[in-house]
Design a protein around this motif. Sequence first.
Motif, short mmCIF file in Angstrom:
data_model
loop_
_atom_site.label_atom_id
_atom_site.label_comp_id
_atom_site.label_asym_id
_atom_site.label_seq_id
_atom_site.Cartn_x
_atom_site.Cartn_y
_atom_site.Cartn_z
N ASN A 156 0.87 -1.43 0.16
CA ASN A 156 -0.13 0.18 -0.15
C ASN A 156 0.95 1.60 -0.30
OD1 ASN A 156 -2.40 -0.95 0.61
ND2 ASN A 156 -1.66 -1.92 2.87
N GLU A 157 0.69 2.42 -1.11
CA GLU A 157 1.17 3.25 -0.95
C GLU A 157 0.58 4.91 -0.11
OE1 GLU A 157 3.41 5.17 -4.39
OE2 GLU A 157 1.46 5.55 -4.67
N TYR A 158 1.62 5.19 0.21
CA TYR A 158 0.58 6.64 1.42
C TYR A 158 1.58 7.67 1.01
CZ TYR A 158 -2.14 3.19 4.35
OH TYR A 158 -2.95 2.64 4.30
N GLU A 159 0.86 8.90 1.62
CA GLU A 159 1.16 10.00 1.33
C GLU A 159 1.09 10.81 2.45
OE1 GLU A 159 2.11 14.08 -1.71
OE2 GLU A 159 0.20 12.71 -1.95
N GLY A 160 1.99 10.04 3.29
CA GLY A 160 1.99 11.57 4.84
C GLY A 160 0.51 9.83 5.21
N PHE A 161 -0.43 10.26 6.52
CA PHE A 161 -1.09 9.35 6.05
C PHE A 161 -2.70 8.91 5.55
CE2 PHE A 161 0.44 11.63 10.55
CZ PHE A 161 1.01 10.30 11.03
N LYS A 162 -2.42 9.93 4.35
CA LYS A 162 -3.32 9.52 3.27
C LYS A 162 -2.74 7.98 2.20
CE LYS A 162 -6.47 12.20 0.57
NZ LYS A 162 -6.75 12.12 -0.81
N HIS A 163 -3.62 7.60 2.36
CA HIS A 163 -3.12 6.23 1.34
C HIS A 163 -3.52 6.87 -1.09
CE1 HIS A 163 -4.53 2.51 -1.04
NE2 HIS A 163 -3.53 2.15 -0.10
N THR A 164 -3.01 6.71 -0.90
CA THR A 164 -2.73 7.18 -2.37
C THR A 164 -4.06 6.77 -3.32
OG1 THR A 164 -0.71 6.00 -3.35
CG2 THR A 164 -0.40 7.89 -2.29
N GLY A 165 -3.89 5.99 -2.75
CA GLY A 165 -5.67 4.16 -3.87
C GLY A 165 -4.51 3.57 -4.90
N ARG A 166 -3.16 3.53 -4.21
CA ARG A 166 -2.48 2.36 -5.29
C ARG A 166 -2.15 1.67 -4.14
NH1 ARG A 166 2.70 5.50 -8.37
NH2 ARG A 166 3.09 3.30 -8.29
N ARG A 167 -1.90 -0.04 -5.35
CA ARG A 167 -2.06 -0.59 -4.24
C ARG A 167 -1.51 -2.14 -4.95
NH1 ARG A 167 -6.47 -1.20 -1.54
NH2 ARG A 167 -5.53 0.02 0.24
N TRP A 168 -0.92 -2.65 -4.81
CA TRP A 168 -0.04 -3.98 -5.44
C TRP A 168 -0.77 -5.40 -4.39
CZ3 TRP A 168 2.05 0.41 -5.12
CH2 TRP A 168 2.36 1.37 -6.35
N ILE A 169 -0.55 -6.60 -5.35
CA ILE A 169 -1.30 -7.21 -4.69
C ILE A 169 -0.63 -8.62 -5.38
CG2 ILE A 169 -2.90 -8.50 -3.46
CD1 ILE A 169 -4.76 -7.09 -4.14
N ILE A 170 0.20 -9.20 -4.64
CA ILE A 170 0.73 -10.65 -4.68
C ILE A 170 0.05 -12.07 -4.23
CG2 ILE A 170 2.79 -12.28 -4.39
CD1 ILE A 170 5.09 -9.01 -3.97
N GLU A 171 -0.51 -12.61 -4.61
CA GLU A 171 -1.47 -13.73 -4.03
C GLU A 171 -0.69 -15.10 -3.31
OE1 GLU A 171 -4.29 -14.10 -4.12
OE2 GLU A 171 -4.74 -12.24 -4.86
N PRO A 172 -0.90 -15.55 -2.75
CA PRO A 172 -0.31 -16.86 -1.95
C PRO A 172 0.63 -18.19 -3.05
CG PRO A 172 -2.14 -16.45 -0.69
CD PRO A 172 -1.66 -15.54 -1.92
#
Length: 74
Positions: free
Chosen positions: A25-41
Amino acid sequence: MGGDYMLVKDLISKIVDSYQRIVINEYEGFKHTGRRWIIEPHSIDFTNIPKDIWNTEIREIIPYYDRISVEIEK
């Protein structure tokens, strides 16, 4: 930031076969930027993670029951 830190590539290279979903999860300070990457099991395909993210410093690692959450700063 100074001192000892871990990059995203350092962490992922140490997890050979994860039984948990890994979520970056990418954040800018305490706010989530909306960018997220998922690596499945058990995944060995990391092509969905942009090259610039691999060299980003990890701010926090949070283990949950169903996933490992990796927090990075924009």
